[in-house]
Motif scaffolding. Structure first.
Motif, PDB file in Angstrom:
ATOM      1  N   ALA A 294       0.863  -1.189   0.000  1.00  0.00           N
ATOM      2  CA  ALA A 294       0.000   0.000   0.000  1.00  0.00           C
ATOM      3  C   ALA A 294       0.890   1.227   0.000  1.00  0.00           C
ATOM      4  O   ALA A 294       1.830   1.316   0.795  1.00  0.00           O
ATOM      5  CB  ALA A 294      -0.903   0.006   1.218  1.00  0.00           C
ATOM      6  N   SER A 295       0.573   2.165  -0.888  1.00  0.00           N
ATOM      7  CA  SER A 295       1.455   3.316  -1.067  1.00  0.00           C
ATOM      8  C   SER A 295       1.044   4.530  -0.244  1.00  0.00           C
ATOM      9  O   SER A 295       1.781   5.496  -0.169  1.00  0.00           O
ATOM     10  CB  SER A 295       1.505   3.691  -2.545  1.00  0.00           C
ATOM     11  OG  SER A 295       0.189   3.911  -3.015  1.00  0.00           O
ATOM     12  N   SER A 296      -0.143   4.465   0.347  1.00  0.00           N
ATOM     13  CA  SER A 296      -0.533   5.618   1.161  1.00  0.00           C
ATOM     14  C   SER A 296      -1.401   5.182   2.340  1.00  0.00           C
ATOM     15  O   SER A 296      -1.981   4.095   2.344  1.00  0.00           O
ATOM     16  CB  SER A 296      -1.254   6.679   0.319  1.00  0.00           C
ATOM     17  OG  SER A 296      -2.516   6.196  -0.065  1.00  0.00           O
TER      18      SER A 296
ATOM     19  N   THR B 194     -16.689   6.779  -8.481  1.00  0.00           N
ATOM     20  CA  THR B 194     -16.245   5.974  -9.624  1.00  0.00           C
ATOM     21  C   THR B 194     -14.808   5.515  -9.449  1.00  0.00           C
ATOM     22  O   THR B 194     -13.906   6.325  -9.239  1.00  0.00           O
ATOM     23  CB  THR B 194     -16.390   6.782 -10.935  1.00  0.00           C
ATOM     24  OG1 THR B 194     -17.753   7.179 -11.071  1.00  0.00           O
ATOM     25  CG2 THR B 194     -15.963   5.953 -12.139  1.00  0.00           C
ATOM     26  N   ARG B 195     -14.621   4.218  -9.533  1.00  0.00           N
ATOM     27  CA  ARG B 195     -13.297   3.597  -9.393  1.00  0.00           C
ATOM     28  C   ARG B 195     -12.702   3.470 -10.797  1.00  0.00           C
ATOM     29  O   ARG B 195     -13.371   3.068 -11.738  1.00  0.00           O
ATOM     30  CB  ARG B 195     -13.569   2.287  -8.745  1.00  0.00           C
ATOM     31  CG  ARG B 195     -12.681   1.254  -8.258  1.00  0.00           C
ATOM     32  CD  ARG B 195     -11.659   1.557  -7.282  1.00  0.00           C
ATOM     33  NE  ARG B 195     -10.512   0.941  -7.952  1.00  0.00           N
ATOM     34  CZ  ARG B 195      -9.290   1.315  -7.850  1.00  0.00           C
ATOM     35  NH1 ARG B 195      -8.952   2.290  -7.074  1.00  0.00           N
ATOM     36  NH2 ARG B 195      -8.349   0.728  -8.509  1.00  0.00           N
ATOM     37  N   VAL B 196     -11.445   3.845 -10.932  1.00  0.00           N
ATOM     38  CA  VAL B 196     -10.810   3.887 -12.247  1.00  0.00           C
ATOM     39  C   VAL B 196      -9.582   2.976 -12.248  1.00  0.00           C
ATOM     40  O   VAL B 196      -8.739   3.056 -11.356  1.00  0.00           O
ATOM     41  CB  VAL B 196     -10.354   5.339 -12.571  1.00  0.00           C
ATOM     42  CG1 VAL B 196      -9.802   5.421 -13.993  1.00  0.00           C
ATOM     43  CG2 VAL B 196     -11.494   6.330 -12.368  1.00  0.00           C
TER      44      VAL B 196
ATOM     45  N   GLY C 265      -4.957   9.058  -6.472  1.00  0.00           N
ATOM     46  CA  GLY C 265      -4.704   7.621  -6.564  1.00  0.00           C
ATOM     47  C   GLY C 265      -3.220   7.396  -6.723  1.00  0.00           C
ATOM     48  O   GLY C 265      -2.408   8.209  -6.292  1.00  0.00           O
ATOM     49  N   GLY C 266      -2.879   6.282  -7.359  1.00  0.00           N
ATOM     50  CA  GLY C 266      -1.462   5.996  -7.542  1.00  0.00           C
ATOM     51  C   GLY C 266      -1.272   4.696  -8.277  1.00  0.00           C
ATOM     52  O   GLY C 266      -2.209   4.186  -8.900  1.00  0.00           O
ATOM     53  N   GLY C 267      -0.063   4.176  -8.200  1.00  0.00           N
ATOM     54  CA  GLY C 267       0.227   2.908  -8.860  1.00  0.00           C
ATOM     55  C   GLY C 267       1.579   2.937  -9.522  1.00  0.00           C
ATOM     56  O   GLY C 267       2.528   3.501  -8.980  1.00  0.00           O
TER      57      GLY C 267
ATOM     58  N   ARG D 275       2.806   1.801 -15.770  1.00  0.00           N
ATOM     59  CA  ARG D 275       1.961   1.082 -16.743  1.00  0.00           C
ATOM     60  C   ARG D 275       0.619   0.603 -16.175  1.00  0.00           C
ATOM     61  O   ARG D 275      -0.204   0.090 -16.922  1.00  0.00           O
ATOM     62  CB  ARG D 275       2.726  -0.135 -17.299  1.00  0.00           C
ATOM     63  CG  ARG D 275       4.007   0.202 -17.998  1.00  0.00           C
ATOM     64  CD  ARG D 275       3.783   0.653 -19.431  1.00  0.00           C
ATOM     65  NE  ARG D 275       5.016   1.179 -19.966  1.00  0.00           N
ATOM     66  CZ  ARG D 275       5.334   2.476 -19.954  1.00  0.00           C
ATOM     67  NH1 ARG D 275       4.487   3.371 -19.480  1.00  0.00           N
ATOM     68  NH2 ARG D 275       6.487   2.885 -20.435  1.00  0.00           N
ATOM     69  N   ALA D 276       0.448   0.713 -14.875  1.00  0.00           N
ATOM     70  CA  ALA D 276      -0.807   0.248 -14.253  1.00  0.00           C
ATOM     71  C   ALA D 276      -1.087   1.095 -13.032  1.00  0.00           C
ATOM     72  O   ALA D 276      -0.286   1.122 -12.106  1.00  0.00           O
ATOM     73  CB  ALA D 276      -0.688  -1.215 -13.838  1.00  0.00           C
ATOM     74  N   ALA D 277      -2.197   1.802 -13.061  1.00  0.00           N
ATOM     75  CA  ALA D 277      -2.496   2.667 -11.914  1.00  0.00           C
ATOM     76  C   ALA D 277      -4.002   2.748 -11.725  1.00  0.00           C
ATOM     77  O   ALA D 277      -4.782   2.320 -12.590  1.00  0.00           O
ATOM     78  CB  ALA D 277      -1.897   4.049 -12.121  1.00  0.00           C
ATOM     79  N   GLY D 278      -4.393   3.302 -10.598  1.00  0.00           N
ATOM     80  CA  GLY D 278      -5.816   3.404 -10.309  1.00  0.00           C
ATOM     81  C   GLY D 278      -6.121   4.586  -9.409  1.00  0.00           C
ATOM     82  O   GLY D 278      -5.224   5.149  -8.775  1.00  0.00           O
ATOM     83  N   CYS D 279      -7.390   4.961  -9.385  1.00  0.00           N
ATOM     84  CA  CYS D 279      -7.823   6.040  -8.495  1.00  0.00           C
ATOM     85  C   CYS D 279      -9.336   5.944  -8.328  1.00  0.00           C
ATOM     86  O   CYS D 279      -9.995   5.181  -9.033  1.00  0.00           O
ATOM     87  CB  CYS D 279      -7.436   7.406  -9.052  1.00  0.00           C
ATOM     88  SG  CYS D 279      -8.054   7.732 -10.704  1.00  0.00           S
ATOM     89  N   THR D 280      -9.827   6.700  -7.388  1.00  0.00           N
ATOM     90  CA  THR D 280     -11.274   6.788  -7.183  1.00  0.00           C
ATOM     91  C   THR D 280     -11.663   8.245  -7.346  1.00  0.00           C
ATOM     92  O   THR D 280     -11.057   9.119  -6.733  1.00  0.00           O
ATOM     93  CB  THR D 280     -11.642   6.270  -5.777  1.00  0.00           C
ATOM     94  OG1 THR D 280     -11.233   4.902  -5.695  1.00  0.00           O
ATOM     95  CG2 THR D 280     -13.130   6.358  -5.524  1.00  0.00           C
TER      96      THR D 280
HETATM   97  P1  AMP Z   1      -5.901  -1.678 -10.291  1.00  0.00           P
HETATM   98  O1  AMP Z   1      -6.270  -0.938 -11.520  1.00  0.00           O
HETATM   99  O2  AMP Z   1      -6.885  -1.544  -9.180  1.00  0.00           O
HETATM  100  O3  AMP Z   1      -5.523  -3.105 -10.577  1.00  0.00           O
HETATM  101  O4  AMP Z   1      -4.586  -0.965  -9.742  1.00  0.00           O
HETATM  102  C1  AMP Z   1      -3.433  -0.835 -10.520  1.00  0.00           C
HETATM  103  C2  AMP Z   1      -2.287  -0.427  -9.633  1.00  0.00           C
HETATM  104  O5  AMP Z   1      -2.507   0.869  -9.092  1.00  0.00           O
HETATM  105  C3  AMP Z   1      -2.075  -1.344  -8.438  1.00  0.00           C
HETATM  106  O6  AMP Z   1      -0.693  -1.441  -8.188  1.00  0.00           O
HETATM  107  C4  AMP Z   1      -2.762  -0.625  -7.320  1.00  0.00           C
HETATM  108  O7  AMP Z   1      -2.187  -0.947  -6.074  1.00  0.00           O
HETATM  109  C5  AMP Z   1      -2.550   0.823  -7.673  1.00  0.00           C
HETATM  110  N1  AMP Z   1      -3.697   1.624  -7.231  1.00  0.00           N
HETATM  111  C6  AMP Z   1      -4.972   1.450  -7.604  1.00  0.00           C
HETATM  112  N2  AMP Z   1      -5.780   2.344  -7.006  1.00  0.00           N
HETATM  113  C7  AMP Z   1      -5.000   3.119  -6.231  1.00  0.00           C
HETATM  114  C8  AMP Z   1      -5.241   4.209  -5.342  1.00  0.00           C
HETATM  115  N3  AMP Z   1      -6.471   4.715  -5.143  1.00  0.00           N
HETATM  116  N4  AMP Z   1      -4.183   4.737  -4.697  1.00  0.00           N
HETATM  117  C9  AMP Z   1      -2.947   4.234  -4.884  1.00  0.00           C
HETATM  118  N5  AMP Z   1      -2.652   3.216  -5.699  1.00  0.00           N
HETATM  119  C10 AMP Z   1      -3.657   2.644  -6.376  1.00  0.00           C
END
Ligand code: AMP
Ligand code: MN
Ligand code: MN
Length: 317
Positions: free
Chosen positions: A90-92, A266-268, A286-288, A291-296
């Motif tokens: 977990a990054s935060s 909305t989850r992205v 968000g973060g990640g 090449r792969a990241a996410g946020c709400t």
């Molecule tokens: P996901 O699209 O949920 O599979 O996430 C892709 C990557 O981004 C994973 O490494 C997650 O841990 C990271 N990630 C997704 N959502 C968040 C967030 N809200 N804050 C920080 N990192 C995130």
């Protein structure tokens, strides 16, 4: 700012504590769970008083993970205490749900591989080159001369394999494969894990059939996205793999999956070939990874889509 420590120091913190609470990020994936479960098992064998808290439901398809039945879901208002609180993958601080309130601790250790790590913990071991936190676990065991049994190896292999797309994504390095090979030597059968990880529920496939028709292209075909409205969303039905449908399409750099998990929330999920996904995600807290990241995004589905597409457009140019 965190104190950056090395693996030996992380090992000393873990073995120096008599009671520990381990914790995964919310929307737990097999990297955070596998890393935590393998470490939980090792620490239990060392005679530690150790618990694993996850403030979320655990996808039923992860029930094959050794020890997953030991996970405790905390509730707001409860209190847990330990010498050492260990946050994995977990990054935060706001990625662990109510665990950031219910746990009382003396020391806080974060082991992570996200480039977007916010350095919330007192002690941090961060390796943004590691494909998975599970890969760091193998490094840790090696650095500390700890031995893993087959069940721990299965946990760590599942963790690694999940985050590098079964060794297909760009985060897969020679070291990722070497560490995975050591887990095979400890008895892991990769086919067994892949079969369990790759198994889709009927409900999930039926939902995907409804989501695929929403596929839309933007920015001259450089962006492809799909969406799931709140009326069709069901927390029990896994959508984890849906983003892969827009990931590898000719001409597409950025694939995005949007799901409205609550009305107005909305989850992205973003995956990219060239663009920096983490740079977009952090704009929405968000973060990640690159090449792969996410946020709400706190907005209804179509409004969230408009906001994220605008940010993605800036990232493309
Ligand atoms: P996901 O699209 O949920 O599979 O996430 C892709 C990557 O981004 C994973 O490494 C997650 O841990 C990271 N990630 C997704 N959502 C968040 C967030 N809200 N804050 C920080 N990192 C995130
Ligand atoms: Mn994760
Ligand atoms: Mn991870």
């Amino acid at each position: 700012m965190s104190k950056r420590i090395n693996l030996e120091e992380a090992g000393a913190l873990l073995l120096g504590a008599s009671s520990l609470i381990l914790c995964c990020h919310v929307s737990p994936d097999c990297d955070t769970l596998g890393s935590a479960l393998g470490l939980l098992r090792f620490l239990e064998q060392q005679g530690k008083d150790v618990k694993l808290l996850v403030d979320d439901v655990i996808n039923s398809s992860f029930s094959f993970l050794p020890g997953v039945e030991k996970v405790i879901r905390p509730e707001e208002g409860q209190e847990y205490s330990a010498d050492l609180f260990v946050v994995l993958d977990a990054s935060s601080w706001d990625r662990i749900g109510c665990c950031n309130q219910v746990v009382k601790y003396n020391k806080l250790l974060n082991i992570d591989h996200h480039i977007s790590n916010t350095e919330f913990a007192e002690y941090l071991y961060l390796d943004a080159k590691a494909a998975a936190t599970g890969e760091i676990m193998v490094d840790l065991f090696e650095a500390c001369h700890w031995e893993f049994d087959k069940a721990m190896a299965e946990c760590f292999y599942t963790a690694i394999s999940t985050d590098c797309g079964s060794f297909r994504y760009s985060n897969t390095t020679p070291k990722t494969m070497r560490q995975a090979a050591k887990l095979l030597e400890a008895g892991v059968n990769p086919n067994e894990i892949s079969e369990k990880l790759g198994l889709n529920s009927v409900a999930s496939m039926q939902l995907l059939a409804k989501v695929i028709p929403t596929m839309t292209f933007a920015y001259d075909g450089r962006v492809a996205y799909m969406k799931l409205c709140n009326e069709l969303y069901n927390k029990q039905t896994s959508t984890e793999t849906f983003v892969n449908m827009v990931r590898y399409i000719e001409g597409v750099d950025v694939g995005i999956f949007f799901k409205e998990v609550e009305p107005g929330v909305t989850r992205v999920s973003m995956r990219t070939c060239k663009a920096d996904a983490a740079a977009v995600a952090v704009q929405f807290n968000g973060g990640g990874h690159v090449r792969a990241a996410g946020c709400t995004v706190n907005a209804p589905l179509d409004e969230a889509i408009a906001q994220v597409l605008e940010a993605v457009g800036k990232q493309l140019s």
